[in-house]
Design a protein around this motif. Structure first.
Motif, PDB file in Angstrom:
ATOM      1  N   THR A 168       0.857  -1.186   0.000  1.00 52.91           N
ATOM      2  CA  THR A 168       0.000   0.000   0.000  1.00 52.91           C
ATOM      3  C   THR A 168       0.895   1.238   0.000  1.00 52.91           C
ATOM      4  O   THR A 168       1.775   1.387   0.860  1.00 52.91           O
ATOM      5  N   VAL A 169       0.687   2.108  -0.970  1.00 54.99           N
ATOM      6  CA  VAL A 169       1.540   3.294  -1.117  1.00 54.99           C
ATOM      7  C   VAL A 169       1.329   4.230   0.075  1.00 54.99           C
ATOM      8  O   VAL A 169       0.195   4.624   0.368  1.00 54.99           O
ATOM      9  N   PRO A 170       2.416   4.612   0.766  1.00 55.79           N
ATOM     10  CA  PRO A 170       2.278   5.533   1.900  1.00 55.79           C
ATOM     11  C   PRO A 170       2.149   6.984   1.428  1.00 55.79           C
ATOM     12  O   PRO A 170       2.464   7.306   0.281  1.00 55.79           O
ATOM     13  N   THR A 183      11.052   6.414   3.198  1.00 55.43           N
ATOM     14  CA  THR A 183       9.760   5.782   3.487  1.00 55.43           C
ATOM     15  C   THR A 183       9.351   4.833   2.366  1.00 55.43           C
ATOM     16  O   THR A 183       8.900   3.709   2.621  1.00 55.43           O
ATOM     17  N   LEU A 184       9.516   5.278   1.133  1.00 54.70           N
ATOM     18  CA  LEU A 184       9.137   4.433  -0.007  1.00 54.70           C
ATOM     19  C   LEU A 184      10.042   3.210  -0.115  1.00 54.70           C
ATOM     20  O   LEU A 184       9.574   2.092  -0.362  1.00 54.70           O
ATOM     21  N   LYS A 185      11.337   3.416   0.086  1.00 55.02           N
ATOM     22  CA  LYS A 185      12.270   2.287  -0.007  1.00 55.02           C
ATOM     23  C   LYS A 185      11.986   1.248   1.073  1.00 55.02           C
ATOM     24  O   LYS A 185      12.073   0.045   0.823  1.00 55.02           O
ATOM     25  N   SER A 186      11.652   1.709   2.274  1.00 53.64           N
ATOM     26  CA  SER A 186      11.368   0.767   3.363  1.00 53.64           C
ATOM     27  C   SER A 186      10.099  -0.035   3.079  1.00 53.64           C
ATOM     28  O   SER A 186       9.900  -1.106   3.655  1.00 53.64           O
ATOM     29  N   SER A 187       9.245   0.464   2.197  1.00 51.08           N
ATOM     30  CA  SER A 187       8.032  -0.265   1.798  1.00 51.08           C
ATOM     31  C   SER A 187       8.269  -1.161   0.595  1.00 51.08           C
ATOM     32  O   SER A 187       7.353  -1.823   0.115  1.00 51.08           O
ATOM     33  N   GLY A 188       9.514  -1.159   0.093  1.00 50.86           N
ATOM     34  CA  GLY A 188       9.835  -1.992  -1.064  1.00 50.86           C
ATOM     35  C   GLY A 188       9.535  -1.327  -2.388  1.00 50.86           C
ATOM     36  O   GLY A 188       9.580  -1.984  -3.428  1.00 50.86           O
ATOM     37  N   LEU A 189       9.251  -0.032  -2.367  1.00 50.40           N
ATOM     38  CA  LEU A 189       8.941   0.698  -3.594  1.00 50.40           C
ATOM     39  C   LEU A 189      10.174   1.468  -4.066  1.00 50.40           C
ATOM     40  O   LEU A 189      11.103   1.726  -3.299  1.00 50.40           O
ATOM     41  N   ASP A 210       2.856  10.180  -7.401  1.00 50.02           N
ATOM     42  CA  ASP A 210       2.020   9.405  -8.324  1.00 50.02           C
ATOM     43  C   ASP A 210       2.557   7.969  -8.362  1.00 50.02           C
ATOM     44  O   ASP A 210       3.722   7.767  -8.734  1.00 50.02           O
ATOM     45  N   PRO A 211       1.737   6.979  -7.930  1.00 48.80           N
ATOM     46  CA  PRO A 211       0.335   7.023  -7.509  1.00 48.80           C
ATOM     47  C   PRO A 211       0.152   7.675  -6.134  1.00 48.80           C
ATOM     48  O   PRO A 211       1.098   7.834  -5.379  1.00 48.80           O
ATOM     49  N   GLN A 212      -1.107   8.004  -5.857  1.00 45.58           N
ATOM     50  CA  GLN A 212      -1.450   8.626  -4.591  1.00 45.58           C
ATOM     51  C   GLN A 212      -1.390   7.606  -3.455  1.00 45.58           C
ATOM     52  O   GLN A 212      -1.322   6.402  -3.672  1.00 45.58           O
ATOM     53  N   GLN A 213      -1.427   8.108  -2.226  1.00 44.52           N
ATOM     54  CA  GLN A 213      -1.428   7.244  -1.055  1.00 44.52           C
ATOM     55  C   GLN A 213      -2.607   6.276  -1.087  1.00 44.52           C
ATOM     56  O   GLN A 213      -3.639   6.541  -1.719  1.00 44.52           O
ATOM     57  N   SER A 214      -2.438   5.119  -0.459  1.00 45.50           N
ATOM     58  CA  SER A 214      -3.433   4.052  -0.328  1.00 45.50           C
ATOM     59  C   SER A 214      -3.633   3.248  -1.609  1.00 45.50           C
ATOM     60  O   SER A 214      -4.415   2.291  -1.624  1.00 45.50           O
ATOM     61  N   THR A 215      -2.924   3.614  -2.695  1.00 41.08           N
ATOM     62  CA  THR A 215      -2.973   2.793  -3.905  1.00 41.08           C
ATOM     63  C   THR A 215      -2.214   1.493  -3.654  1.00 41.08           C
ATOM     64  O   THR A 215      -1.196   1.480  -2.971  1.00 41.08           O
ATOM     65  N   THR A 216      -2.708   0.378  -4.202  1.00 41.17           N
ATOM     66  CA  THR A 216      -2.016  -0.906  -4.051  1.00 41.17           C
ATOM     67  C   THR A 216      -1.080  -1.134  -5.232  1.00 41.17           C
ATOM     68  O   THR A 216      -1.505  -1.173  -6.387  1.00 41.17           O
ATOM     69  N   ASP A 221       7.745  -1.777  -7.599  1.00 44.30           N
ATOM     70  CA  ASP A 221       7.082  -0.796  -8.465  1.00 44.30           C
ATOM     71  C   ASP A 221       7.609   0.616  -8.166  1.00 44.30           C
ATOM     72  O   ASP A 221       8.149   0.884  -7.096  1.00 44.30           O
ATOM     73  N   THR A 222       7.408   1.513  -9.122  1.00 41.01           N
ATOM     74  CA  THR A 222       7.955   2.872  -9.034  1.00 41.01           C
ATOM     75  C   THR A 222       6.886   3.871  -8.595  1.00 41.01           C
ATOM     76  O   THR A 222       5.737   3.805  -9.039  1.00 41.01           O
ATOM     77  N   VAL A 223       7.296   4.793  -7.723  1.00 44.54           N
ATOM     78  CA  VAL A 223       6.452   5.924  -7.333  1.00 44.54           C
ATOM     79  C   VAL A 223       7.156   7.202  -7.775  1.00 44.54           C
ATOM     80  O   VAL A 223       8.324   7.439  -7.429  1.00 44.54           O
ATOM     81  N   GLN A 224       6.464   8.020  -8.568  1.00 46.13           N
ATOM     82  CA  GLN A 224       7.019   9.274  -9.067  1.00 46.13           C
ATOM     83  C   GLN A 224       6.849  10.370  -8.009  1.00 46.13           C
ATOM     84  O   GLN A 224       5.744  10.589  -7.519  1.00 46.13           O
ATOM     85  N   LEU A 225       7.942  11.054  -7.693  1.00 42.32           N
ATOM     86  CA  LEU A 225       7.903  12.177  -6.750  1.00 42.32           C
ATOM     87  C   LEU A 225       8.307  13.451  -7.471  1.00 42.32           C
ATOM     88  O   LEU A 225       9.312  13.482  -8.194  1.00 42.32           O
TER      89      LEU A 225
END
Length: 293
Positions: A168-170, A183-189, A210-216, A221-225
């Protein structure tokens, strides 16, 4: 007359005895009981004691120890002609097979088919586990090392990948860039950072994600900041000595707001002072004050 009777009696007894031993019940022996489960040597001895021969063959058996009798044919207690042969099956113990190489990384179906082809018939249903490295449906591990010789009915455990675990994206919007990345790295993202100027968001702060928080998503996977550079800094044009209209045009072309302070009504319409001074840097969109005489 009595002599004749006696001779006939002797002949009859002899004939009966001959029939009994050659064709009657006396021509048969009974396969001894208690042979199954004894050693092959003891089975030979028991059969020989009643005039029977043993023909031994070997076969694998999951229960009877190596070297002991698995079965006899005819069965124990059955009749067989004297001098007959009893088929004695002797155990070779549990059949062993070698675990094939190359199972890890194979598809589940290919791995199970390989084990079956190599004689293993007790492989349980594979277990599932998440893996960041092994694609879904492929083998992560096998409980017995390849090349190992084990009984054919050994319980070999095959673990198959379900792919990366769901995550779940924080919420990291508004956080400092370093904190957001951690934070993202510790979640495996995997964070991917781009930067842009912002007049509202302080430098180094996450403007959006992107994606927003709570997205599965899934691990890996990559999160754009988008991270703020702070306001864009622009070199202030030098407009001292220029008429008011020209000065405003030059400053506004660079994205500045202009505040005009007229001294003595700005009778000469000439800029005498500016703040900030020309050739200095100031945030784009900030105000430059002009003192006009």
């Amino acid at each position: 007359m009595w002599a004749v009777v006696l001779v006939l009696a002797v002949v009859g007894v002899f004939g009966f005895w001959t029939w009994w031993m050659s064709s009657g019940p006396g021509a048969f022996a009974v396969v001894p009981t208690g042979i199954v489960g004894t050693s092959a040597k003891d089975a030979d001895t028991a059969l020989a004691s009643v005039g029977l021969r043993a023909h031994q063959t070997e076969a694998f058996d999951d229960v009877v120890p190596d070297g002991d009798v698995v079965s006899v044919d005819p069965s124990e207690g059955d009749k067989i002609r004297k001098d007959g042969t009893v088929e004695v099956t002797v155990s070779k113990g549990v059949e062993n097979h070698t675990v094939p190489a190359g199972l890890v990384g194979e598809t589940k179906d290919a791995a199970l088919a390989s084990l079956k082809k190599n004689g293993f018939d007790a492989v349980p249903t594979p277990t599932q586990d998440y893996s960041d490295k092994v694609p879904a449906g492929h083998v992560i591990s096998v409980s017995v090392d390849p090349g190992t010789s084990v009984p054919h009915n050994s319980p070999i455990t095959v673990v198959v990948s379900d792919g990366p675990a769901p995550v779940t994206v924080p919420q990291v919007k508004g956080s400092d860039q370093d904190d957001a990345v951690d934070t993202l790295k510790s979640s495996g993202l995997v964070p991917q950072v781009t930067k842009q100027y912002s007049d509202e968001v302080p430098e180094g702060t996450v403007i959006s994600q992107d994606p927003q928080q709570s997205t599965t998503l899934h691990r890996g996977d990559t999160v754009q900041l988008t991270v703020s550079r702070g306001p864009e800094m622009v070199v202030v044009p030098s407009v001292t000595g220029k008429h008011t209209a020209e000065a405003k045009k030059l400053l506004e072309a660079k994205g500045f707001k202009v505040k005009v302070n007229k001294f003595l009504g700005g009778v000469l319409d000439t800029v005498r002072f500016q703040d900030p001074d020309g050739k200095k840097k100031a945030p784009k969109g900030s105000t430059v004050s002009l003192t006009v005489f």
